[in-house]
Design a protein around this motif. Structure first.
Motif, PDB file in Angstrom:
ATOM      1  N   ALA A 250      33.092 -10.992  46.389  1.00  0.00           N
ATOM      2  CA  ALA A 250      33.895 -12.181  46.728  1.00  0.00           C
ATOM      3  C   ALA A 250      33.005 -13.287  47.284  1.00  0.00           C
ATOM      4  O   ALA A 250      33.153 -14.468  46.923  1.00  0.00           O
ATOM      5  N   LEU A 253      30.897 -14.755  44.343  1.00  0.00           N
ATOM      6  CA  LEU A 253      31.664 -15.636  43.466  1.00  0.00           C
ATOM      7  C   LEU A 253      32.003 -16.959  44.155  1.00  0.00           C
ATOM      8  O   LEU A 253      31.919 -18.029  43.544  1.00  0.00           O
ATOM      9  N   SER A 309      42.038 -17.832  39.941  1.00  0.00           N
ATOM     10  CA  SER A 309      41.398 -16.551  40.278  1.00  0.00           C
ATOM     11  C   SER A 309      42.267 -15.342  39.955  1.00  0.00           C
ATOM     12  O   SER A 309      41.750 -14.275  39.590  1.00  0.00           O
ATOM     13  N   ILE A 313      39.567 -13.332  37.594  1.00  0.00           N
ATOM     14  CA  ILE A 313      38.792 -12.197  38.102  1.00  0.00           C
ATOM     15  C   ILE A 313      39.106 -10.902  37.364  1.00  0.00           C
ATOM     16  O   ILE A 313      38.186 -10.196  36.927  1.00  0.00           O
ATOM     17  N   TRP A 321      38.151  -4.624  40.262  1.00  0.00           N
ATOM     18  CA  TRP A 321      37.711  -5.637  41.216  1.00  0.00           C
ATOM     19  C   TRP A 321      38.871  -6.513  41.697  1.00  0.00           C
ATOM     20  O   TRP A 321      38.651  -7.573  42.271  1.00  0.00           O
ATOM     21  N   ASN A 322      40.117  -6.078  41.511  1.00  0.00           N
ATOM     22  CA  ASN A 322      41.271  -6.895  41.914  1.00  0.00           C
ATOM     23  C   ASN A 322      41.318  -7.173  43.414  1.00  0.00           C
ATOM     24  O   ASN A 322      41.881  -8.186  43.856  1.00  0.00           O
ATOM     25  N   ILE A 325      40.277 -10.673  44.856  1.00  0.00           N
ATOM     26  CA  ILE A 325      41.069 -11.905  44.714  1.00  0.00           C
ATOM     27  C   ILE A 325      41.465 -12.537  46.053  1.00  0.00           C
ATOM     28  O   ILE A 325      41.201 -13.717  46.274  1.00  0.00           O
ATOM     29  N   PHE A 328      38.357 -13.907  47.812  1.00  0.00           N
ATOM     30  CA  PHE A 328      37.825 -15.073  47.112  1.00  0.00           C
ATOM     31  C   PHE A 328      38.697 -16.295  47.354  1.00  0.00           C
ATOM     32  O   PHE A 328      38.190 -17.419  47.493  1.00  0.00           O
TER      33      PHE A 328
END
Length: 481
Positions: A250, A253, A309, A313, A321-322, A325, A328
């Motif tokens: 996170a 990104l 996102s 993502i 990788w949820n 979110i 991020f």
């Protein structure tokens, strides 16, 4: 150089570095996204843990002398030999320190696998003196085309190496081999174009000014790493490797727009400000221009990524990788301020006031580190919220303290960033409202494309309405010769 020559060099450098940076980052982002799909969250977490210590120690590798080479008015052959000697001593010490330090680091994390990772990464210190000398001279002479081309070539080769190794199943080692290969190639090519392999002089006589300036820059960089990396360090001792990996992704990104955009401007700005260090009025003019143009790009890109996102993502990284979110979402909203804040350092350092940024990072350590220690009780989301709540205060203090050195007021900065922030915020609200409708146009990728296009059109129209001159200023920057 006179002002016209400096302006020409800056404009030419910005164009070339921007072109190379965009091309390079398109390739880099594509490679990074594919690589992450082949790396497990726990492996990414191990690399992130190792990176903290490497980043801290790597700050000392330059001794602040790269900045000193660029800023010094009179740079003699004798000074260059002495700087080279100092760099060799520093990096030999750091290599031994981090090689042996891998064992207590692994004990802290209770991760024996991290020992070999750190020891292999420590080889990079042996390359630093051979890299810093030619890089600094390229920047001092404002030869941006050459150094940008070399950086592009070596980074792409290193990225391809990482990708190949990741696909072949080398896991975390692919994240280490690529950067090492890139550094080694950079040393070879830089020294072919700008030979700096001179006999080092290990005497310190007559080096007080250079070492003093470099030391202040060095201490500032070290403290910056302390407060900017403290979150992952603290998380590594409390959270699982998987949770650390999710938080690290996170952060990565959210930092991408800053990490990829800001170096283009700051690498050009510092040498230019150094040439103009006796003309504060011109520095003030260019500083405000840098804020306007940076805000014009940074806020819509960051806010736009936040707005898409929930679709982007999972589509890019996969469903595993949820958990990235929500983290991020928070970080992406505040990190553009980090980009604006970094514009101050090249200006204050170039006019011979490195202590301004030193004061900033001392404040950052005092405020952020205790906040992270408290916030870890609420998990990774608590760390993200610390960035959102505490860091904007630090940015405001930095701006006020920096711009007064060139006789500017905070009103001038607010005026420069208001339109991009306002229009980007409205654009973000629109993107989130669309997401809440749960409408999918054909598929996720088409939906993402429609959202990006709609957001971009809205932002451009909004800026034409509120700040047409800034758009024209950006267009003129790349259309003029």
């Amino acid at each position: 150089m006179n002002e016209a020559e400096i302006a020409h060099k800056v404009l030419s450098g910005l164009k070339w570095k921007a072109f190379i940076r965009v091309l390079g980052q398109v390739i880099s982002w594509a490679i990074s996204i594919v690589v992450i799909r082949y790396i497990k969250p726990e492996e990414y977490g191990l690399k992130s843990m190792a990176d903290i210590f490497m980043a801290v120690v790597m700050i000392f590798s330059s001794g602040g002398l790269q900045s000193a080479i660029i800023q010094t008015k009179e740079l003699t052959e004798e000074k260059l030999k002495k700087i080279f000697g100092i760099l060799i001593i520093i990096n030999l010490i750091l290599f031994v320190f981090i090689f042996l330090g891998a064992y207590p680091i692994a004990k802290y994390y209770n991760e024996p696998k991290i020992i070999s990772l750190i020891q292999v990464m420590s080889v990079g210190f042996l390359l630093v003196p051979l890299n810093i000398m030619p890089s600094a001279l390229f920047s001092r002479d404002m030869e941006y085309k050459e150094v940008s081309s070399i950086s592009f070539t070596t980074n792409v080769i290193g990225g391809v190496c990482t990708l190949i190794m990741a696909v072949m199943g080398y896991g975390v080692w692919s994240l280490i081999a690529g950067p090492l290969l890139s550094s080694a190639l950079s040393v070879i090519i830089l020294n072919i174009y700008k030979p700096c392999l001179k006999k080092p002089d290990f005497s310190m006589h007559g080096m007080f000014d250079v070492v003093s300036f470099g030391g202040t820059v060095l201490l500032t960089s070290f403290l910056w790493i302390v407060f900017s990396k403290a979150d992952v360090f603290i998380a590594g001792g409390v959270l699982s490797a998987k949770d650390v990996g999710v938080y690290a992704v996170a952060l990565h990104l959210a930092s991408l727009p800053i990490d990829k955009i800001m170096p283009v401007l700051n690498q050009v700005a510092f040498p230019a400000y150094a040439k103009l260090q006796d003309n504060p009025l011109q520095i003030a003019k260019y500083f405000l221009k840098s804020i306007r143009l940076t805000s014009l790009i940074l806020f819509p890109v960051s806010f736009g990524l936040v707005g898409i996102s929930h679709y982007l993502i999972p589509a890019l990284l996969g469903d595993k990788w949820n958990d990235v979110i929500p983290l991020f979402f928070v970080l992406g909203l505040v990190f553009p301020l980090r980009g604006i804040s970094t514009l101050c350092a090249p200006m204050t350092n170039a006019i011979g006031k490195p202590k301004v940024q030193l004061q900033l990072v001392v404040l950052g350590v005092l405020l952020m580190v205790p906040s992270f220690i408290f916030a870890i009780n609420y998990g990774a989301l608590g760390l993200a919220l610390t960035w959102a709540i505490v860091y904007p205060v630090i940015v405001l203090i930095n701006l006020v303290n920096s711009i007064r050195r060139i006789n500017l007021k905070i009103f001038h900065v607010v005026k420069a960033v208001f339109a991009p922030i306002f229009v980007s915020s409205v654009m973000l609200v629109g993107l989130l409202m669309f997401y809440m409708t749960n409408v999918i146009i054909v598929n996720h990728w088409v939906t993402i494309g429609v959202m990006i296009l709609s957001g971009a059109v809205f932002y451009i129209l909004g800026m034409l309405l509120l700040s047409k001159k800034t758009l024209y200023e950006m267009a003129g920057l790349f259309s003029s010769r």
